[in-house]
Write an enzyme that holds these catalytic residues in place. Structure first.
Site, PDB file in Angstrom:
ATOM      1  N   ARG A   1      84.216  52.382  45.777  1.00 42.38           N
ATOM      2  CA  ARG A   1      83.960  52.162  44.343  1.00 42.38           C
ATOM      3  C   ARG A   1      84.267  53.449  43.576  1.00 42.38           C
ATOM      4  O   ARG A   1      83.632  54.473  43.827  1.00 42.38           O
ATOM      5  CB  ARG A   1      82.497  51.769  44.146  1.00 42.38           C
ATOM      6  CG  ARG A   1      82.092  51.487  42.690  1.00 42.38           C
ATOM      7  CD  ARG A   1      80.595  51.201  42.607  1.00 42.38           C
ATOM      8  NE  ARG A   1      80.183  50.129  43.514  1.00 42.38           N
ATOM      9  CZ  ARG A   1      78.922  49.885  43.855  1.00 42.38           C
ATOM     10  NH1 ARG A   1      77.948  50.649  43.387  1.00 42.38           N
ATOM     11  NH2 ARG A   1      78.635  48.892  44.679  1.00 42.38           N
TER      12      ARG A   1
ATOM     13  N   HIS B   1      79.127  54.423  47.628  1.00 42.39           N
ATOM     14  CA  HIS B   1      80.398  53.693  47.691  1.00 42.39           C
ATOM     15  C   HIS B   1      81.576  54.587  47.307  1.00 42.39           C
ATOM     16  O   HIS B   1      82.686  54.407  47.815  1.00 42.39           O
ATOM     17  CB  HIS B   1      80.369  52.494  46.744  1.00 42.39           C
ATOM     18  CG  HIS B   1      79.594  51.320  47.243  1.00 42.39           C
ATOM     19  ND1 HIS B   1      80.126  50.362  48.080  1.00 42.39           N
ATOM     20  CD2 HIS B   1      78.308  50.942  47.015  1.00 42.39           C
ATOM     21  CE1 HIS B   1      79.215  49.438  48.338  1.00 42.39           C
ATOM     22  NE2 HIS B   1      78.098  49.763  47.705  1.00 42.39           N
TER      23      HIS B   1
ATOM     24  N   ASP C   1      79.468  46.598  50.989  1.00 47.91           N
ATOM     25  CA  ASP C   1      78.544  45.499  50.700  1.00 47.91           C
ATOM     26  C   ASP C   1      79.162  44.239  51.288  1.00 47.91           C
ATOM     27  O   ASP C   1      80.310  43.896  50.964  1.00 47.91           O
ATOM     28  CB  ASP C   1      78.374  45.305  49.187  1.00 47.91           C
ATOM     29  CG  ASP C   1      77.700  46.482  48.511  1.00 47.91           C
ATOM     30  OD1 ASP C   1      77.017  47.256  49.202  1.00 47.91           O
ATOM     31  OD2 ASP C   1      77.851  46.616  47.282  1.00 47.91           O
TER      32      ASP C   1
ATOM     33  N   GLU D   1      68.555  46.741  49.858  1.00 43.78           N
ATOM     34  CA  GLU D   1      69.640  45.770  49.688  1.00 43.78           C
ATOM     35  C   GLU D   1      70.142  45.300  51.052  1.00 43.78           C
ATOM     36  O   GLU D   1      70.733  46.082  51.799  1.00 43.78           O
ATOM     37  CB  GLU D   1      70.803  46.398  48.900  1.00 43.78           C
ATOM     38  CG  GLU D   1      70.417  46.822  47.485  1.00 43.78           C
ATOM     39  CD  GLU D   1      71.516  47.573  46.758  1.00 43.78           C
ATOM     40  OE1 GLU D   1      71.374  47.763  45.534  1.00 43.78           O
ATOM     41  OE2 GLU D   1      72.517  47.969  47.396  1.00 43.78           O
TER      42      GLU D   1
ATOM     43  N   HIS E   1      73.982  46.084  51.981  1.00 45.84           N
ATOM     44  CA  HIS E   1      74.538  47.427  51.778  1.00 45.84           C
ATOM     45  C   HIS E   1      74.432  48.288  53.049  1.00 45.84           C
ATOM     46  O   HIS E   1      73.337  48.502  53.560  1.00 45.84           O
ATOM     47  CB  HIS E   1      73.753  48.072  50.624  1.00 45.84           C
ATOM     48  CG  HIS E   1      74.131  49.472  50.277  1.00 45.84           C
ATOM     49  ND1 HIS E   1      74.682  49.803  49.056  1.00 45.84           N
ATOM     50  CD2 HIS E   1      74.015  50.642  50.954  1.00 45.84           C
ATOM     51  CE1 HIS E   1      74.886  51.112  49.000  1.00 45.84           C
ATOM     52  NE2 HIS E   1      74.483  51.639  50.145  1.00 45.84           N
TER      53      HIS E   1
END
Length: 208
Positions: free
Chosen positions: A77, A122, A129, A187, A190
């Protein structure tokens, strides 16, 4: 020409190395907590460091032998995308996706509660994810909450899910840990490679 020519050294396109993996790159489209494509997601492709992709390939092969398959929601990301999240979080008027992604949390509290941060693992290129799907039908295993749902039900230690949902999360967690990834408690989707190659570097090249 191979897509890798567009990437910094040490990064690969996941799908080129693992052709049968499924991609649902949410931030390249509108099915995400912002409700529109996120900055720097120019194509619906998944990019990761080579070591993280190598580990995912082993996981995929193991799951395929059991009739399952990995589905990736997000991988590398760019920092620009993280900045877009921050900008969105600071706009209290934009609650387009509240009902689906954060129904019980005030938007102003997303930072304080740790759902959005100024830096993301990320961006270091070795965090992913993901979920598990049935290889034949493509249907996602029931994990008890959707991807990017902000709330306690997404935590690994929640008591709000069924035995089946807990078993599905455990299947993902066990196989990820076995292959060198560590989970994130809040999460279920993740995971970060333990021996990530760029632990101090936050990259900002676009996803394309």
């Amino acid at each position: 020409m191979a897509q890798e020519k567009n990437l910094p050294k040490g990064f690969v396109y996941i799908k080129e190395q693992i052709p049968d993996i499924k991609l649902d790159i949410r931030y390249a489209g509108s099915n995400n907590f912002i409700g529109k494509p996120v900055s720097s997601y120019q194509k619906s492709v998944g990019i990761l460091s080579k070591p993280a992709t190598d580990a995912l390939e082993k996981i995929q092969n193991d799951l395929m032998s059991q009739g399952y398959c990995l589905k990736i929601f997000d991988a590398y990301r760019p920092q620009t995308a993280v900045n877009h999240f921050i900008e969105w979080a600071r706009n209290p008027a934009d609650t387009l996706t509240k009902a689906k992604f954060y129904p019980k949390i005030a938007k102003k509290d997303l930072f304080q509660l740790g759902y959005i941060a100024s830096k993301s693992g990320h961006s270091r290129g070795s965090t992913v994810d993901l979920t598990i799907i049935d290889a034949k039908t493509g249907k996602e295993l029931d994990m008890g909450s959707g991807y990017d749902f902000f709330g306690n039900i997404s935590h690994h230690n929640t008591d709000k899910i069924t035995k089946e949902q807990k078993a599905n999360r455990s299947l993902l967690k066990r196989i990820m840990i076995k292959n060198g990834f560590r989970p994130y408690p809040e999460e279920w989707w993740h995971y970060t490679l333990r021996n990530e190659p760029y632990p101090e570097t936050y990259f900002d090249f676009p996803v394309r």
